[in-house]
Enzyme design. Sequence first.
Site, PDB file in Angstrom:
ATOM      1  N   ARG A 136       0.826  -1.207   0.000  1.00 30.29           N
ATOM      2  CA  ARG A 136       0.000   0.000   0.000  1.00 30.29           C
ATOM      3  C   ARG A 136       0.857   1.251   0.000  1.00 30.29           C
ATOM      4  NH1 ARG A 136      -3.893  -0.410   4.219  1.00 30.29           N
ATOM      5  NH2 ARG A 136      -5.098  -1.292   2.531  1.00 30.29           N
ATOM      6  N   TYR A 137       1.928   1.228   0.787  1.00 32.78           N
ATOM      7  CA  TYR A 137       2.799   2.394   0.915  1.00 32.78           C
ATOM      8  C   TYR A 137       3.993   2.216  -0.009  1.00 32.78           C
ATOM      9  CZ  TYR A 137       0.154   3.156   5.242  1.00 32.78           C
ATOM     10  OH  TYR A 137      -0.836   3.358   6.174  1.00 32.78           O
ATOM     11  N   ARG A 140       7.304   0.016   1.712  1.00 32.49           N
ATOM     12  CA  ARG A 140       7.210  -1.103   2.647  1.00 32.49           C
ATOM     13  C   ARG A 140       6.007  -1.975   2.323  1.00 32.49           C
ATOM     14  NH1 ARG A 140       5.619   3.670   4.351  1.00 32.49           N
ATOM     15  NH2 ARG A 140       4.152   4.041   6.049  1.00 32.49           N
ATOM     16  N   CYS A 149      -3.779 -17.693  14.721  1.00 37.22           N
ATOM     17  CA  CYS A 149      -3.314 -16.934  15.885  1.00 37.22           C
ATOM     18  C   CYS A 149      -3.437 -17.826  17.114  1.00 37.22           C
ATOM     19  CB  CYS A 149      -4.169 -15.696  16.095  1.00 37.22           C
ATOM     20  SG  CYS A 149      -4.073 -14.560  14.712  1.00 37.22           S
ATOM     21  N   CYS A 153      -9.141 -12.374  18.419  1.00 39.26           N
ATOM     22  CA  CYS A 153      -9.708 -11.121  18.912  1.00 39.26           C
ATOM     23  C   CYS A 153     -10.998 -10.877  18.158  1.00 39.26           C
ATOM     24  CB  CYS A 153      -8.749  -9.971  18.639  1.00 39.26           C
ATOM     25  SG  CYS A 153      -7.048 -10.343  19.124  1.00 39.26           S
ATOM     26  N   CYS A 156     -11.040  -8.456  15.143  1.00 41.77           N
ATOM     27  CA  CYS A 156      -9.872  -8.563  14.250  1.00 41.77           C
ATOM     28  C   CYS A 156     -10.160  -7.962  12.882  1.00 41.77           C
ATOM     29  CB  CYS A 156      -9.456 -10.014  14.079  1.00 41.77           C
ATOM     30  SG  CYS A 156      -8.079 -10.182  12.899  1.00 41.77           S
ATOM     31  N   ARG A 158      -8.603  -8.511  10.253  1.00 44.86           N
ATOM     32  CA  ARG A 158      -8.432  -9.516   9.194  1.00 44.86           C
ATOM     33  C   ARG A 158      -9.286 -10.753   9.444  1.00 44.86           C
ATOM     34  NH1 ARG A 158      -2.618  -8.393   9.415  1.00 44.86           N
ATOM     35  NH2 ARG A 158      -2.810  -6.338   8.491  1.00 44.86           N
ATOM     36  N   ASP A 317     -11.440  -0.613  13.226  1.00 42.15           N
ATOM     37  CA  ASP A 317     -11.852  -0.663  11.814  1.00 42.15           C
ATOM     38  C   ASP A 317     -13.324  -1.057  11.692  1.00 42.15           C
ATOM     39  OD1 ASP A 317      -9.355   0.043  10.796  1.00 42.15           O
ATOM     40  OD2 ASP A 317      -8.640  -2.028  10.875  1.00 42.15           O
ATOM     41  N   ASP A 354      -7.291   3.863  10.213  1.00 37.04           N
ATOM     42  CA  ASP A 354      -6.889   3.212   8.969  1.00 37.04           C
ATOM     43  C   ASP A 354      -8.072   3.430   8.023  1.00 37.04           C
ATOM     44  OD1 ASP A 354      -5.365   1.766   7.181  1.00 37.04           O
ATOM     45  OD2 ASP A 354      -4.837   0.228   8.646  1.00 37.04           O
ATOM     46  N   LYS A 361      -3.073   4.584   7.109  1.00 37.11           N
ATOM     47  CA  LYS A 361      -3.256   5.108   8.458  1.00 37.11           C
ATOM     48  C   LYS A 361      -3.199   6.628   8.435  1.00 37.11           C
ATOM     49  CE  LYS A 361      -0.902   1.075  10.361  1.00 37.11           C
ATOM     50  NZ  LYS A 361      -0.549   0.426   9.095  1.00 37.11           N
TER      51      LYS A 361
HETATM   52  C1  LIG Z   1       0.263  -0.552   8.967  1.00 38.82           C
HETATM   53  C2  LIG Z   1       0.748  -1.000   7.676  1.00 38.82           C
HETATM   54  C3  LIG Z   1       2.105  -0.873   7.336  1.00 38.82           C
HETATM   55  C4  LIG Z   1       3.121  -0.275   8.282  1.00 38.82           C
HETATM   56  O1  LIG Z   1       2.869   1.077   8.504  1.00 38.82           O
HETATM   57  P1  LIG Z   1       3.824   1.937   9.461  1.00 38.82           P
HETATM   58  O2  LIG Z   1       3.131   3.251   9.589  1.00 38.82           O
HETATM   59  O3  LIG Z   1       5.151   2.023   8.777  1.00 38.82           O
HETATM   60  O4  LIG Z   1       3.929   1.199  10.755  1.00 38.82           O
HETATM   61  C5  LIG Z   1       2.489  -1.287   6.094  1.00 38.82           C
HETATM   62  N1  LIG Z   1       1.615  -1.809   5.212  1.00 38.82           N
HETATM   63  C6  LIG Z   1       0.302  -1.915   5.500  1.00 38.82           C
HETATM   64  C7  LIG Z   1      -0.623  -2.459   4.477  1.00 38.82           C
HETATM   65  C8  LIG Z   1      -0.178  -1.535   6.747  1.00 38.82           C
HETATM   66  O5  LIG Z   1      -1.473  -1.665   7.036  1.00 38.82           O
HETATM   67  S1  SF4 Z   2      -6.015  -8.918  15.906  1.00 36.68           S
HETATM   68 FE1  SF4 Z   2      -6.462 -10.601  14.488  1.00 36.68          FE
HETATM   69  S2  SF4 Z   2      -4.460 -11.153  13.636  1.00 36.68           S
HETATM   70 FE2  SF4 Z   2      -4.071  -9.975  15.523  1.00 36.68          FE
HETATM   71  S3  SF4 Z   2      -3.908 -11.539  17.134  1.00 36.68           S
HETATM   72 FE3  SF4 Z   2      -6.015 -10.828  17.113  1.00 36.68          FE
HETATM   73  S4  SF4 Z   2      -7.059 -12.325  15.796  1.00 36.68           S
HETATM   74 FE4  SF4 Z   2      -4.877 -12.511  15.384  1.00 36.68          FE
END
Ligand SMILES: *Cc1c(COP(=O)(O)O)cnc(C)c1O
Ligand code: SF4
Length: 410
Positions: A136-137, A140, A149, A153, A156, A158, A317, A354, A361
């Site tokens: 996305r960025y 990175r 996991c 949570c 979550c 995801r 989220d 986010d 973010k």
């Molecule tokens: C949070 C995140 C990162 C890391 O972001 P930082 O601000 O550098 O901690 C990188 N890729 C994705 C898709 C993210 O959601």
């Molecule tokens: S937030 Fe989602 S990915 Fe992170 S520990 Fe909890 S269940 Fe696992």
Amino acid sequence: MQSEHISGGSTLEEDRRFLSLKTFHSAGRGPWTGELDADWNDWRWQMKHRITSSAQLQRLLPTLTSEELAGAELTNHKLALGITPYFFNLIDSEAPHCPIRQQVVPRAAEAQIAEWELSDPCGEDDHSPVPGLVHRYPDRVLFLVTDRCAAYCRYCTRSRLVSNASGYDFHPEYDRQIAYIAAHPEVRDVLLSGGDPLLLSDEKLENLLSRLRAVPHLEFLRIGTRIPIFLPQRITPELCAMLKQFHPLFMSIHTNHPRELTTEVRTALERLADAGIPLGNQSVLLKHVNDDVTTMRALVQKLLICRVKPYYLYQCDLIAGSAHLRASVRRGIEIMRELRGHTTGYAVPQYVIDAPGGGGKIPVNPETVLSHNADRVVLRNYEGRVFEYPEAADAGPIRRARKIEEYEFI
Ligand SMILES: *Cc1c(COP(=O)(O)O)cnc(C)c1O
Ligand code: SF4
């Protein structure tokens, strides 16, 4: 003064609550009193004995409500139910709103889906060039290692893929993920996440980290994990010795409430810190869990004691079925206002949203710049007092494109 209740003028009851939140306790053995130390302290034993069914939950938690029971029955199709025995012991079964309980015990409200809620609230799948990689960025990538996991949570972000209860069928393809990174020299930072990367065996994780370290343009590695909190037994001296080979390696843990920081967790975090791993924490702002300043202040101060820098505080989220856990942005900003200046700067996380749909973010801050023009900046300090700073003249446009060689170590 607005800040009175957290500095000088707090009530005796608030003071007591704050001090008790800041105390370190052991999770104890609870219903597992008879187990051997060697078993209890073995992370694989903890994984094998997780609570994963509504029947187990009913047996172990006599105060289980009908709403929770209904929630537990949903989890075969939604995010799975999973709680390690260690973490289960942190639940105060007498307290219906126990902040630990609300994070991991499902409720029927998870089935209520508001129209703006999404299964992929941050649009990760749209930014995924190969399965298991989110780019996305610019510089990175997020590298999803597994969909499992130690515990799940309920909020979550995801949950569409994590635990595979909704049939997403996530299959990371490390070869393709690594090939993409190797072919993209602009990627200098890889964030391993999931699911939880520390569920991999030492051997598998070492293999993956070695393959990443073999990519010459990768400067920085980090691991996002909740294992130090759900399963501190996993943080063995062997794991730390292995991780140490891959510096610079940072770790982001995930904790939301000061009671999660037990003596067991503190020992695990100290081990990681002693291995030279800089530690950050990510929290999610959750209703009735940590959406008050007393709890949050105890959490961030306790994190510093454990040598962890509070990194992000996330607005929850818009994950499907999470409305009952989402606190308001207004509340988040209020809490941030009561932290900055009132406690150690290192203890203050960055509050972010986010952005729904994949905007990344976005920082959300209490207003401190009241006005800003060519002559002056008008600022408000942590006590609400107003100050002026005379604006300086700039030399010219910002210098951007320096040659990269200028920054190399010699
Ligand atoms: C949070 C995140 C990162 C890391 O972001 P930082 O601000 O550098 O901690 C990188 N890729 C994705 C898709 C993210 O959601
Ligand atoms: S937030 Fe989602 S990915 Fe992170 S520990 Fe909890 S269940 Fe696992």
